[in-house]
Scaffold this motif. Structure first.
Motif, mmCIF file in Angstrom:
data_model
loop_
_atom_site.group_PDB
_atom_site.id
_atom_site.type_symbol
_atom_site.label_atom_id
_atom_site.label_comp_id
_atom_site.label_asym_id
_atom_site.label_seq_id
_atom_site.Cartn_x
_atom_site.Cartn_y
_atom_site.Cartn_z
ATOM 1 N N MET A 103 -1.632 -1.388 -5.227
ATOM 2 C CA MET A 103 -1.167 -0.573 -6.170
ATOM 3 C C MET A 103 -0.968 0.814 -5.192
ATOM 4 S SD MET A 103 -3.199 -0.988 -9.550
ATOM 5 C CE MET A 103 -4.336 0.203 -9.181
ATOM 6 N N LYS A 104 -0.394 0.630 -4.132
ATOM 7 C CA LYS A 104 -0.046 1.712 -3.081
ATOM 8 C C LYS A 104 -0.847 2.390 -2.441
ATOM 9 C CE LYS A 104 4.447 1.197 -3.821
ATOM 10 N NZ LYS A 104 5.046 0.364 -3.236
ATOM 11 N N ILE A 105 -2.304 1.879 -2.487
ATOM 12 C CA ILE A 105 -3.408 2.141 -2.017
ATOM 13 C C ILE A 105 -3.713 1.101 -0.902
ATOM 14 C CG2 ILE A 105 -5.960 2.625 -1.944
ATOM 15 C CD1 ILE A 105 -5.472 3.207 -5.132
ATOM 16 N N ILE A 106 -3.720 1.709 0.418
ATOM 17 C CA ILE A 106 -4.080 0.795 1.552
ATOM 18 C C ILE A 106 -5.416 0.999 2.316
ATOM 19 C CG2 ILE A 106 -3.503 0.371 4.017
ATOM 20 C CD1 ILE A 106 -0.397 1.222 3.105
ATOM 21 N N LYS A 107 -6.182 0.012 2.374
ATOM 22 C CA LYS A 107 -7.691 0.124 2.627
ATOM 23 C C LYS A 107 -7.813 -0.857 4.060
ATOM 24 C CE LYS A 107 -12.305 -0.291 1.517
ATOM 25 N NZ LYS A 107 -13.343 -0.415 0.455
ATOM 26 N N ASP A 108 -8.288 -0.281 5.208
ATOM 27 C CA ASP A 108 -8.407 -1.083 6.323
ATOM 28 C C ASP A 108 -9.367 -1.920 6.324
ATOM 29 O OD1 ASP A 108 -6.619 0.717 7.629
ATOM 30 O OD2 ASP A 108 -8.126 2.147 8.370
ATOM 31 N N VAL A 109 -9.109 -3.146 6.993
ATOM 32 C CA VAL A 109 -10.290 -4.108 6.802
ATOM 33 C C VAL A 109 -10.851 -3.959 8.552
ATOM 34 C CG1 VAL A 109 -10.955 -6.601 7.016
ATOM 35 C CG2 VAL A 109 -8.884 -5.772 5.508
ATOM 36 N N LEU A 110 -12.245 -3.712 8.191
ATOM 37 C CA LEU A 110 -13.162 -3.748 9.596
ATOM 38 C C LEU A 110 -14.140 -4.815 9.869
ATOM 39 C CD1 LEU A 110 -13.865 0.142 8.995
ATOM 40 C CD2 LEU A 110 -11.903 -0.750 10.171
ATOM 41 N N SER A 111 -14.134 -4.867 11.040
ATOM 42 C CA SER A 111 -14.933 -6.192 11.512
ATOM 43 C C SER A 111 -16.560 -5.525 11.381
ATOM 44 C CB SER A 111 -14.868 -6.369 12.877
ATOM 45 O OG SER A 111 -16.013 -7.306 13.203
ATOM 46 N N ASN A 112 -17.404 -6.451 10.739
ATOM 47 C CA ASN A 112 -18.699 -5.878 10.669
ATOM 48 C C ASN A 112 -19.637 -6.554 11.535
ATOM 49 O OD1 ASN A 112 -18.352 -8.425 9.407
ATOM 50 N ND2 ASN A 112 -19.651 -7.760 7.571
ATOM 51 N N ILE A 113 -19.277 -7.253 12.441
ATOM 52 C CA ILE A 113 -19.632 -8.040 13.317
ATOM 53 C C ILE A 113 -18.910 -8.010 14.797
ATOM 54 C CG2 ILE A 113 -21.009 -9.857 12.007
ATOM 55 C CD1 ILE A 113 -18.794 -11.608 12.003
#
Length: 141
Positions: A103-113
């Protein structure tokens, strides 16, 4: 010596550090030598346990980076750019490995390891679910 006396004699030296013994009494003569049977013939159960433990360790070294939301996965900042990570790339904690748009919201996927990308499980533009595995990271490298 009768068989019962021999059994009792063996029991008495079983838990000692005696490796070899020769016994003579009158006409009777006995010679015993301890050997480590496991060293000669590997125990099948022990071998299976060792293999299972190795497999478990491999599984523990492979950890997934998962989606934190439902949306469309993007492997790059834009369509004309290269993917942020590919199989074989090293990642660190907090490194951006992709984006999810909903819905036009962009969220970064970050490495947790920290580790090496072993497998990319999603492609650019693919719909993803919450908790879906996106990347498999080998933490042993």
């Amino acid at each position: 010596m009768n068989p019962q006396e021999i059994k009792e004699f063996l029991k008495s030296i079983k838990d000692t550090d005696i490796e070899e013994i020769q016994y003579q009494s009158g006409d009777d003569s006995l010679y015993f030598k301890k050997t480590d049977v496991k060293a000669i013939v590997p125990d099948a159960k022990e071998d299976a346990k060792l293999k299972a433990k190795e497999e478990e360790n491999k599984k523990l070294a492979l950890i997934a980076i998962k989606s934190t939301m439902v949306g469309t996965f993007a492997s790059a900042q834009s369509n004309d750019k290269h993917p942020l990570v590919r199989e074989g790339d090293n990642v660190t904690v907090g490194q951006k490995v992709g984006q999810i748009e909903a819905m036009k919201i962009i969220k970064d996927v970050l490495s947790n390891i920290k580790g090496k990308i072993s497998k990319v499980l999603v492609s650019n533009g693919q719909s993803v679910e919450y908790g879906q595995e996106l990347f498999i990271v080998d933490t042993s490298k």
